[in-house]
Design a protein around this motif. Structure first.
Motif, short mmCIF file in Angstrom:
data_model
loop_
_atom_site.label_atom_id
_atom_site.label_comp_id
_atom_site.label_asym_id
_atom_site.label_seq_id
_atom_site.Cartn_x
_atom_site.Cartn_y
_atom_site.Cartn_z
N VAL A 110 0.83 -1.21 0.00
CA VAL A 110 0.00 0.00 0.00
C VAL A 110 0.86 1.25 0.00
O VAL A 110 0.59 2.22 -0.72
CB VAL A 110 -0.96 -0.02 1.20
N GLN A 111 1.94 1.24 0.77
CA GLN A 111 2.79 2.42 0.82
C GLN A 111 3.60 2.60 -0.46
O GLN A 111 3.85 3.73 -0.88
CB GLN A 111 3.72 2.34 2.04
N ILE A 112 3.99 1.50 -1.08
CA ILE A 112 4.64 1.61 -2.39
C ILE A 112 3.66 2.18 -3.41
O ILE A 112 4.02 3.01 -4.25
CB ILE A 112 5.17 0.23 -2.84
N ASN B 126 1.94 6.44 -7.07
CA ASN B 126 0.80 7.24 -7.53
C ASN B 126 0.90 8.70 -7.10
O ASN B 126 0.01 9.49 -7.42
CB ASN B 126 -0.51 6.65 -7.03
N SER B 127 1.96 9.06 -6.40
CA SER B 127 2.17 10.47 -6.06
C SER B 127 3.10 11.15 -7.07
O SER B 127 3.32 12.36 -6.97
CB SER B 127 2.79 10.58 -4.66
N PRO C 35 -1.11 10.46 -10.70
CA PRO C 35 -2.10 9.38 -10.76
C PRO C 35 -3.11 9.44 -9.62
O PRO C 35 -4.23 8.94 -9.77
CB PRO C 35 -1.24 8.12 -10.68
N GLY C 36 -2.74 10.05 -8.50
CA GLY C 36 -3.67 10.16 -7.38
C GLY C 36 -4.92 10.94 -7.73
O GLY C 36 -5.99 10.69 -7.16
N ASN D 234 -3.80 14.98 -4.74
CA ASN D 234 -2.52 14.31 -4.57
C ASN D 234 -2.55 13.37 -3.37
O ASN D 234 -3.19 13.66 -2.35
CB ASN D 234 -1.41 15.34 -4.38
N LEU D 235 -1.84 12.25 -3.50
CA LEU D 235 -1.70 11.32 -2.39
C LEU D 235 -0.52 11.75 -1.52
O LEU D 235 0.54 12.10 -2.03
CB LEU D 235 -1.47 9.90 -2.91
#
Length: 257
Positions: free
Chosen positions: A91-93, A98-99, A117-118, A125-126
């Motif tokens: 999840v963190q990857i 995606n940021s 991508p977020g 933004n993520l």
């Protein structure tokens, strides 16, 4: 007509069927939903699937998957990882990948924003909470959570400079090549940044050398109105108007897994 491209996963198949069912339902409804009906009748989303067992047809998103797998395997190798730790790590990857900035958002010249991508996932933004650097701490002194954070930080430290390097090379390979001039939005390289942090700047002034080559620029960033940086420490973001479907460089320049 809007289109969505994906592989043949059952979740995507189900989503496509559900969208089609909703479209048919609204198309036959002549009551209070007339406004929704009119929009859906004109703008049905067409879901396009790539051929089965052909991930290289996926292009950009499959390149991102390959990049994540590559760095994950380099970090973990044959080490045993529990299900919970692996879920947290993946999840963190995903948040890191995606940021990444894809292109500048040409809304207000005074804003420093980039499309990531977020935006397609959550509309913005993520971001993640910065953690203390654990790269120098031995693994046997860390808890499960800290060990997972150390792995994320090590993967980020490998992937972050690679992505910026490919942003630079991509800008040079575009036809015509992206010129370094005032108004361009860039990512400012910083080797000490935590995951998901992408400092942006806008070039306000260029300083050509005697040979006419620009090697130094003045930037406006979110924290300062005037910062001088060498060009080698910057990564130009592609411009949306000239962006092709291949302008999203992931960490690997090959599309196949």
């Amino acid at each position: 007509m809007s289109e969505i491209h994906s592989d043949n996963g059952t979740a995507f198949k189900g989503a496509s069927n559900e969208l089609h069912r909703i479209h048919q339902m609204l198309k036959t409804d002549q009551g209070e939903r007339k406004q929704i009906l009119d929009w859906c009748t004109e703008n049905e989303i067409a879901w396009r699937f790539i051929p089965p067992h052909a991930p290289h047809f996926g292009g950009l998103w499959e390149a991102a998957v390959k990049s994540a797998k590559h760095h994950l395997l380099r970090e973990i190798g044959n080490v045993h990882v529990s299900y919970e730790d692996m879920t947290t790590l993946l999840v963190q990857i995903e948040i890191c990948w995606n940021s990444r900035p894809l292109t500048a958002i040409p809304s207000d010249p005074s804003d420093l924003k980039a499309l990531t991508p977020g935006y397609f996932l959550v509309g913005t933004n993520l971001q993640s909470v910065p953690e203390t650097s654990l790269s120098e701490v031995p693994d046997n002194r860390l808890s499960h959570w800290q060990l997972t954070q150390k792995r994320v930080q090590r993967i980020w430290a490998r992937w972050y400079p690679e992505y910026l390097q490919q942003l630079q090379s991509r800008a040079l390979k575009l036809i015509p090549a992206v010129a370094i001039e005032p108004g361009c939005v860039v990512v400012v390289k910083d080797d000490c940044l935590p995951p998901t942090q992408w400092p942006l700047g806008r070039i306000t002034k260029v300083h050509p050398s005697k040979d006419g080559v620009v090697r130094l620029v003045t930037l406006k960033t979110a924290s300062a109105d005037s910062v001088v940086r060498p060009v080698v420490r910057l990564a130009l973001l592609p411009v949306a108007e000239t962006q092709s479907s291949r302008s999203d460089p992931c960490s690997d320049n090959k599309n196949a897994k």
